[in-house]
Design a protein around this motif. Structure first.
Motif, PDB file in Angstrom:
ATOM      1  N   ARG A   1      39.474  47.080  30.975  1.00 53.68           N
ATOM      2  CA  ARG A   1      39.055  46.469  29.713  1.00 53.68           C
ATOM      3  C   ARG A   1      39.176  44.947  29.756  1.00 53.68           C
ATOM      4  O   ARG A   1      38.439  44.236  29.079  1.00 53.68           O
ATOM      5  CB  ARG A   1      39.884  47.047  28.555  1.00 53.68           C
ATOM      6  CG  ARG A   1      39.707  48.545  28.389  1.00 53.68           C
ATOM      7  CD  ARG A   1      40.594  49.109  27.298  1.00 53.68           C
ATOM      8  NE  ARG A   1      39.919  49.075  26.013  1.00 53.68           N
ATOM      9  CZ  ARG A   1      40.512  49.388  24.859  1.00 53.68           C
ATOM     10  NH1 ARG A   1      41.797  49.728  24.848  1.00 53.68           N
ATOM     11  NH2 ARG A   1      39.842  49.345  23.722  1.00 53.68           N
ATOM     12  N   TRP A   2      40.106  44.447  30.558  1.00 56.55           N
ATOM     13  CA  TRP A   2      40.240  42.998  30.721  1.00 56.55           C
ATOM     14  C   TRP A   2      38.990  42.401  31.358  1.00 56.55           C
ATOM     15  O   TRP A   2      38.461  41.385  30.905  1.00 56.55           O
ATOM     16  CB  TRP A   2      41.475  42.674  31.558  1.00 56.55           C
ATOM     17  CG  TRP A   2      41.591  41.226  31.941  1.00 56.55           C
ATOM     18  CD1 TRP A   2      41.317  40.666  33.143  1.00 56.55           C
ATOM     19  CD2 TRP A   2      41.975  40.145  31.089  1.00 56.55           C
ATOM     20  NE1 TRP A   2      41.528  39.311  33.119  1.00 56.55           N
ATOM     21  CE2 TRP A   2      41.930  38.958  31.854  1.00 56.55           C
ATOM     22  CE3 TRP A   2      42.369  40.065  29.749  1.00 56.55           C
ATOM     23  CZ2 TRP A   2      42.259  37.718  31.332  1.00 56.55           C
ATOM     24  CZ3 TRP A   2      42.702  38.816  29.237  1.00 56.55           C
ATOM     25  CH2 TRP A   2      42.638  37.669  30.018  1.00 56.55           C
TER      26      TRP A   2
ATOM     27  N   GLN B   1      36.006  43.691  31.358  1.00 56.75           N
ATOM     28  CA  GLN B   1      34.914  43.804  30.392  1.00 56.75           C
ATOM     29  C   GLN B   1      34.975  42.675  29.367  1.00 56.75           C
ATOM     30  O   GLN B   1      33.950  42.145  28.930  1.00 56.75           O
ATOM     31  CB  GLN B   1      34.980  45.162  29.684  1.00 56.75           C
ATOM     32  CG  GLN B   1      34.676  46.345  30.594  1.00 56.75           C
ATOM     33  CD  GLN B   1      34.929  47.672  29.907  1.00 56.75           C
ATOM     34  OE1 GLN B   1      35.583  47.733  28.865  1.00 56.75           O
ATOM     35  NE2 GLN B   1      34.422  48.744  30.495  1.00 56.75           N
ATOM     36  N   LEU B   2      36.203  42.301  29.018  1.00 54.13           N
ATOM     37  CA  LEU B   2      36.411  41.273  27.991  1.00 54.13           C
ATOM     38  C   LEU B   2      36.106  39.875  28.511  1.00 54.13           C
ATOM     39  O   LEU B   2      35.532  39.044  27.806  1.00 54.13           O
ATOM     40  CB  LEU B   2      37.863  41.353  27.510  1.00 54.13           C
ATOM     41  CG  LEU B   2      38.287  40.543  26.290  1.00 54.13           C
ATOM     42  CD1 LEU B   2      37.626  41.088  25.039  1.00 54.13           C
ATOM     43  CD2 LEU B   2      39.803  40.591  26.146  1.00 54.13           C
TER      44      LEU B   2
ATOM     45  N   LEU C   1      44.916  47.060  28.304  1.00 54.70           N
ATOM     46  CA  LEU C   1      43.719  46.491  28.913  1.00 54.70           C
ATOM     47  C   LEU C   1      43.331  47.167  30.225  1.00 54.70           C
ATOM     48  O   LEU C   1      42.408  46.744  30.900  1.00 54.70           O
ATOM     49  CB  LEU C   1      43.909  44.984  29.128  1.00 54.70           C
ATOM     50  CG  LEU C   1      43.997  44.163  27.837  1.00 54.70           C
ATOM     51  CD1 LEU C   1      44.366  42.723  28.133  1.00 54.70           C
ATOM     52  CD2 LEU C   1      42.691  44.228  27.061  1.00 54.70           C
TER      53      LEU C   1
ATOM     54  N   ARG D   1      44.930  46.175  16.052  1.00 46.54           N
ATOM     55  CA  ARG D   1      43.871  45.172  16.268  1.00 46.54           C
ATOM     56  C   ARG D   1      44.392  43.746  16.093  1.00 46.54           C
ATOM     57  O   ARG D   1      43.886  42.823  16.724  1.00 46.54           O
ATOM     58  CB  ARG D   1      42.699  45.423  15.307  1.00 46.54           C
ATOM     59  CG  ARG D   1      41.406  44.747  15.714  1.00 46.54           C
ATOM     60  CD  ARG D   1      40.931  45.295  17.060  1.00 46.54           C
ATOM     61  NE  ARG D   1      39.661  44.751  17.487  1.00 46.54           N
ATOM     62  CZ  ARG D   1      39.482  43.644  18.208  1.00 46.54           C
ATOM     63  NH1 ARG D   1      40.534  42.925  18.551  1.00 46.54           N
ATOM     64  NH2 ARG D   1      38.300  43.243  18.584  1.00 46.54           N
TER      65      ARG D   1
ATOM     66  N   VAL E   1      41.167  43.836  21.973  1.00 48.10           N
ATOM     67  CA  VAL E   1      40.253  44.979  22.040  1.00 48.10           C
ATOM     68  C   VAL E   1      40.736  46.026  21.040  1.00 48.10           C
ATOM     69  O   VAL E   1      41.896  45.994  20.620  1.00 48.10           O
ATOM     70  CB  VAL E   1      40.232  45.594  23.461  1.00 48.10           C
ATOM     71  CG1 VAL E   1      39.661  44.616  24.475  1.00 48.10           C
ATOM     72  CG2 VAL E   1      41.626  46.056  23.884  1.00 48.10           C
TER      73      VAL E   1
END
Length: 201
Positions: free
Chosen positions: A3-4, A6-7, A121, A152, A157
């Motif tokens: 996810r990191w 992707q971010l 992440l 959040r 994310v």
């Protein structure tokens, strides 16, 4: 892809380092993670900084007399870490199958620290594998310390990992919860959107 990545697109090392440098220049405390780790194991202990990013935590621990290594998948973050502390060991690897011996590092760390929302992440579905890999990197009696957001407000994310999930992954990896704090300053955890957990192998 985690996810990191992707971010950030995997190229955020310089921006990330600049943000913490700016915080430090404003007089804000940016070394809470290292300070807590230093209360858990004595100087001279071996520390693995898992998801080390630009190396902020490990560099500070090295200045306090600790030995160790950092591992991260983001090459841009590691490039900053290597420039900041070329004398330390920095390894590019996926935490889900990280093997210290394969990376040329002796296993048996006294403490593994995963700061900076490492677990939320990760690539979804790899959390148990990462907990297991980090447990294997520890010596018997060694500690895994992980701090991450749960909502959040504390995450970049949408949240996907609960404390119950995390504790279950750690238990499967042979780790036992010993402490839980609300901050890296060791404030008591009484619920809320951020937790620092200490598990022992």
């Amino acid at each position: 892809m985690n996810r990191w990545e992707q971010l950030t697109g995997g190229g955020s090392g310089e921006r990330y380092a600049a943000r913490f440098a700016e915080l430090a220049e404003r007089g804000e405390d940016v070394h809470g993670e290292a300070r807590l780790c230093a209360t858990l194991v004595p100087p001279g202990s071996r520390v693995l900084d898992a998801g080390c990013g630009t190396g902020r935590v490990l560099v500070q621990l090295a200045e306090l007399g600790y030995d160790g290594a950092g591992v991260d998948q983001d090459a841009s973050m590691l490039a900053v870490a290597r420039r900041a502390a070329p004398q330390l060991t920095w390894v590019q690897a996926d935490l889900s199958d990280f093997d210290p011996a394969a990376a040329g590092i002796a296993p048996g760390f006294d403490l593994v620290v995963a700061a900076g929302n490492v677990f939320p992440l990760l690539a979804p579905g790899t959390e148990a594998a990462v907990a297991a890999a980090l447990s294997r990197a520890l010596r018997p009696g060694g500690l895994l310390v992980a701090g991450f957001g749960l909502d959040r407000e504390h995450l970049p994310v949408p949240p996907g990992l609960t404390l119950a999930d995390y504790d279950a992954h750690c238990a499967e990896a042979g780790l036992t919860l010993t402490d839980r704090f609300a901050t890296w300053d060791a404030d008591p955890y009484e619920g809320g959107g951020y937790a620092v957990s200490v598990h022992r192998r």
